[in-house]
Design a protein around this motif. Sequence first.
Motif, PDB file in Angstrom:
ATOM      1  N   LYS A 148       1.017  -1.352  -0.181  1.00 52.50           N
ATOM      2  CA  LYS A 148      -0.051   0.063   0.136  1.00 52.50           C
ATOM      3  C   LYS A 148       1.013   0.969  -0.038  1.00 52.50           C
ATOM      4  CE  LYS A 148      -3.044   0.447   3.572  1.00 52.50           C
ATOM      5  NZ  LYS A 148      -4.013   0.425   4.808  1.00 52.50           N
ATOM      6  N   LEU A 149       0.842   2.535  -0.462  1.00 50.29           N
ATOM      7  CA  LEU A 149       1.188   3.613  -0.321  1.00 50.29           C
ATOM      8  C   LEU A 149      -0.353   4.693  -0.591  1.00 50.29           C
ATOM      9  CD1 LEU A 149       3.092   3.333  -4.234  1.00 50.29           C
ATOM     10  CD2 LEU A 149       4.054   3.374  -1.731  1.00 50.29           C
ATOM     11  N   SER A 150       0.238   5.712   0.879  1.00 47.68           N
ATOM     12  CA  SER A 150      -0.673   6.416   0.843  1.00 47.68           C
ATOM     13  C   SER A 150      -0.081   7.649   0.981  1.00 47.68           C
ATOM     14  CB  SER A 150      -1.184   5.940   2.377  1.00 47.68           C
ATOM     15  OG  SER A 150      -1.508   4.938   2.310  1.00 47.68           O
TER      16      SER A 150
ATOM     17  N   GLU B  75       3.097   7.379   3.090  1.00 52.02           N
ATOM     18  CA  GLU B  75       3.821   5.751   4.216  1.00 52.02           C
ATOM     19  C   GLU B  75       3.953   5.026   3.331  1.00 52.02           C
ATOM     20  OE1 GLU B  75       2.093   2.451   7.400  1.00 52.02           O
ATOM     21  OE2 GLU B  75       0.592   3.859   6.756  1.00 52.02           O
ATOM     22  N   ALA B  76       4.662   4.140   3.104  1.00 59.60           N
ATOM     23  CA  ALA B  76       4.767   2.889   2.173  1.00 59.60           C
ATOM     24  C   ALA B  76       4.846   1.962   3.377  1.00 59.60           C
ATOM     25  CB  ALA B  76       5.838   3.109   1.375  1.00 59.60           C
ATOM     26  N   MET B  77       4.179   1.198   2.443  1.00 60.37           N
ATOM     27  CA  MET B  77       3.877  -0.933   3.866  1.00 60.37           C
ATOM     28  C   MET B  77       3.596  -1.422   2.487  1.00 60.37           C
ATOM     29  SD  MET B  77       0.783  -2.749   4.491  1.00 60.37           S
ATOM     30  CE  MET B  77      -0.399  -2.119   4.820  1.00 60.37           C
ATOM     31  N   ILE B  78       4.053  -2.592   3.298  1.00 61.58           N
ATOM     32  CA  ILE B  78       3.506  -4.556   2.878  1.00 61.58           C
ATOM     33  C   ILE B  78       3.873  -4.999   4.262  1.00 61.58           C
ATOM     34  CG2 ILE B  78       6.275  -4.376   2.560  1.00 61.58           C
ATOM     35  CD1 ILE B  78       5.776  -6.562   0.152  1.00 61.58           C
ATOM     36  N   GLU B  79       2.829  -6.342   3.583  1.00 60.31           N
ATOM     37  CA  GLU B  79       2.218  -7.100   5.000  1.00 60.31           C
ATOM     38  C   GLU B  79       1.998  -8.046   4.358  1.00 60.31           C
ATOM     39  OE1 GLU B  79      -0.363  -6.502   8.233  1.00 60.31           O
ATOM     40  OE2 GLU B  79      -1.396  -6.047   6.581  1.00 60.31           O
TER      41      GLU B  79
END
Length: 769
Positions: A531-533, A572-576
């Motif tokens: 996700k990129l926010s 925010e850059a997120m990986i899960e």
Amino acid sequence: MHGAAVPAQSAATPLPSNRTSSRTPVAPAQKIDPRTHAAAPPAPAPKAETLVVTRQATAPDARRFALPQTSAGIDRRTIEATVNIVDTEDALKYLPSLLLRKRNNGDTQATLETRTWGVNSSARSLVYVDDAPISALISNNNTNGAPRWGMVTPEQIERIDMLYGPFAAEYPGNSMGGVVLVTTRMPDRFTATVKQTGSVQTYDAYRTRGNYGTANSAVTIGDRIGRLSWLFSANREESLGQPLFFVTSSGMPAGTTGGIAALSKTGSVANVMGAGGLQHSTTDNVTLRLAYDFTPWLRLNYTVGYWDNQTRARSQSYLTNAAGAATFGGVAGFANDTYTYDEQHLMNAVSLKTRTQGHWDGEAIFTDYDYLKDIQRNPAGVLGGTNFTPNGYIACMDGSGWMTADVKGIWRPSGVGGAHELSFGGHRDQYDLENPTYNTGNWASSPAAGNGTLHSSGRGTTTTYALWAQEAWKFAPGFTLTVGGRLEFWRASNGFNQAGAVAASQPPEHSTNFSPKATLAWRINPDWTAKLSFGEAWRYPTVSELYQIVSTGGTYAVPNATLRPEQVFSSEAMIERRTHSGSLRLSLFQENTHNALISQSTLLNNIYTTTFQNVTEVRNRGVEFVAERRDLLIKGFDLSNSLTYVDSRILSDPGFQSSTGTTAAGKHVPYVPDWRDTVQATWHATKRLDLSAALRYQGRMYSTLDNTDRVGHVFGAFDKFLVADVHVHWHITGPLTFDAGIDNINNARYYEYHPFPMRTYVADLKASF
């Protein structure tokens, strides 16, 4: 509040399970006809009209609306199994990147430190109970800016979710630090609990030593009668706290002994004369929650909460005169740190919500929070021996409070789970400050109006109107784009200040701003999500930052009526990765804030005095790693860890002035620590026994713009710390459960401005029916 039907999962990333979310309900298996091995036809609908309520506990907004934020959370079962909980806010203390600034049990000033902002930033996060705000956005500080935790009790909590960042158009710019959603339970049958909690803290610092205890008695009772469900809760807590202040002086009073040589956080002389703010508090809070189902999809909710606090704070002198008798030595700080509180607050909240799960859903929420009575008294000075002057000050906040109104809608053109979901709404809030301080001839017992002489005064109003809309678009398999915006109209008016004979009416201020938001989520496969926010947000000055003069007790503050809103650019850059046995998440985040509203505490005449100012630009960026594994190595053993690093910098502050030639540019942002780490292990030894242990670490932080507060482990400092907690949860038999634990078992001694609790033993016995 509580809906009548099970909500479908929103287009947002699903909330994690177990520790971080309720598990998704499983649909019942379809019945098979044994003769034909084909699916049996559904049973005919009953002819009589019935009301079917399939779920009492409403999912939080993170499921009802397509909210794009990264989230974490905890449910009732996990709280019971792992947390030494005395007050409601204790439930949050192990969530990723959070610090709960709770100075003692029964603390009325427990604020949150979030991923990008520190403990003095109460207006940079939001707390909601069943979508009704309990954040005290009347202030942005560590005193009356704390959320009103007393409006929900531990036994009412169903779950708590934390949403990180200002990426949802639904929430105002105060969401820059994050949004806490508390979901309460409502019964579908008769229920009752009786709980007695006790705790004892062993404290030893300078010449103050002792055991400080807390007793909390709690009762809840509720039921469902036809369409009406209700839950009543009452709590009474009496607590004794360790010193909240140490009385200091730049010299040793003549003719006395017993003073302890010490420094302030900036290295100046601040010899310790004694302890102050040793509080004896009695708090009562009563809440009633009602829900009425007009239909299976339309529910009316009403909540009323009453909170009462009576506090007496005393001082302890270390000084003795030549005859060996105790004395204050003429040090005025003993008077500043001796005070009383008399507070009664009332909250009302009403909401009407639909749960059609069709093309349209909507809700309307209205809240009103009133300071019915809010009085602080303290003496003006000291006399010979350990006596105080009869005259003093009375600070009143009666008549202060706030009102909020929200109307929201959801449109699903293709139905639930379709390619589009549009949410939208309107908002209004008004925050009123009334804060006169009177001179009085008898500070201990005079009426609220004192002798009629006004010592100082601050009053004013802030009002905000907002319109927002947000679209969640599933434009390709696995991809969801969420875009939105919030348009806000803010105004500060009726500002007035008086200090002594000097009075001034403050000019009105206003601002109109638009905040765009965008999040792109990619469901790579069933286990992986990226996700990129991005979100822009505006955080407006609170009415207290603009107008409140505080000159009583151990707190002194000078307002600034010319403050400008702070503008935030957050990303925010997120990986899960998420599986049935656990999860891993890596988040990279950055937040640039223009005109950042930052308070400063300066030691003047041995009293820390707070001022407010706009700092041209600051940047907080960092990385957060969160891991959770269930049934690690052996069945029933769970382990979690959240690690956060933040590089905080003041990029520009040309208005900073220093008599010693120091500068602010390039320094760390005040109150933002560099490292935070929380490790928690739980062994579900049997169905009736849970054993937990946790470690909480926080690195060093500064509280001055030029980072000159380099002396640690003194009153006013912000120390790094490592504390360990243990907890045992035992379901004895039938309705009885027993919990016991120790917070800060390693007995760490540290300051977060105030001295923080040392080793504390906690136990409770609960009966549930």
